[in-house]
Design an enzyme around this catalytic site. Sequence first.
Site, PDB file in Angstrom:
ATOM      1  CG  ASP A 163     -32.144 -13.039 -27.054  1.00  0.00           C
ATOM      2  OD1 ASP A 163     -31.605 -13.005 -25.922  1.00  0.00           O
ATOM      3  OD2 ASP A 163     -31.638 -13.641 -28.019  1.00  0.00           O
ATOM      4  CB  CYS A 223     -28.649 -11.564 -27.018  1.00  0.00           C
ATOM      5  SG  CYS A 223     -27.068 -11.189 -27.783  1.00  0.00           S
ATOM      6  CB  THR A 252     -22.791 -13.852 -27.594  1.00  0.00           C
ATOM      7  OG1 THR A 252     -23.545 -13.276 -28.676  1.00  0.00           O
ATOM      8  CG2 THR A 252     -22.811 -15.375 -27.694  1.00  0.00           C
ATOM      9  CG  HIS A 288     -10.707   5.487 -26.382  1.00  0.00           C
ATOM     10  ND1 HIS A 288      -9.504   4.987 -26.833  1.00  0.00           N
ATOM     11  CD2 HIS A 288     -10.431   6.032 -25.167  1.00  0.00           C
ATOM     12  CE1 HIS A 288      -8.551   5.231 -25.951  1.00  0.00           C
ATOM     13  NE2 HIS A 288      -9.097   5.848 -24.913  1.00  0.00           N
TER      14      HIS A 288
HETATM   15  C1  RB5 Z   1     -30.272 -17.101 -29.061  1.00  0.00           C
HETATM   16  O1  RB5 Z   1     -30.146 -18.496 -29.057  1.00  0.00           O
HETATM   17  C2  RB5 Z   1     -28.908 -16.485 -29.356  1.00  0.00           C
HETATM   18  O2  RB5 Z   1     -28.571 -16.713 -30.694  1.00  0.00           O
HETATM   19  C3  RB5 Z   1     -28.938 -15.002 -29.051  1.00  0.00           C
HETATM   20  O3  RB5 Z   1     -29.316 -14.795 -27.737  1.00  0.00           O
HETATM   21  C4  RB5 Z   1     -27.633 -14.258 -29.224  1.00  0.00           C
HETATM   22  O4  RB5 Z   1     -26.588 -14.906 -28.559  1.00  0.00           O
HETATM   23  C5  RB5 Z   1     -27.269 -13.855 -30.588  1.00  0.00           C
HETATM   24  O5  RB5 Z   1     -26.222 -13.237 -30.818  1.00  0.00           O
END
Ligand code: RB5
Length: 145
Positions: free
Chosen positions: A8, A65, A67, A98
């Site tokens: 994203d 993304c 995280t 695993h």
């Molecule tokens: C986008 O702001 C963020 O929520 C997305 O990239 C991700 O971290 C979601 O888990």
Amino acid sequence: MKIAIGADHGGYSLKEVLKKHLLERGFDVEDFGTFDTQSCHYPVYAEKVARAVAAKEAELGVLVCGTGIGMSIAANKVKGIRAAAVSDCFTAQATREHNDSNILCLGERTVGPGLAMRIVDTWLDASFLGGRHQTRVDMISALEK
Ligand code: RB5
């Protein structure tokens, strides 16, 4: 080996770094987007990559993304997908050995590009160990029914 990749807006820049790295390593890479930093919805890209891997159009997938967590939650909804959100090399190796993970999820806001490339390399260079781990992966697959 073909690798499906997606991100994203929160993972776009790291996706571009990883795509270049994977191409330099000789992998065939299919990029499912996003293609800029405009705000978008990570489940869209998680689904595209997860469906490509589940359909065996790509052997493995990499999703980025902010995280790695949102991508992993979404990708794991697709049957046949074992997506792991990883931020260190030990876990990257363990989740291939695993869990036979078939999608690696990374966070652009949690790991720098150097560590991310090392994590991807560690994950790709590790192999599923089978045996008792196969039994457990089969138990996970049975949950999908
Ligand atoms: C986008 O702001 C963020 O929520 C997305 O990239 C991700 O971290 C979601 O888990």
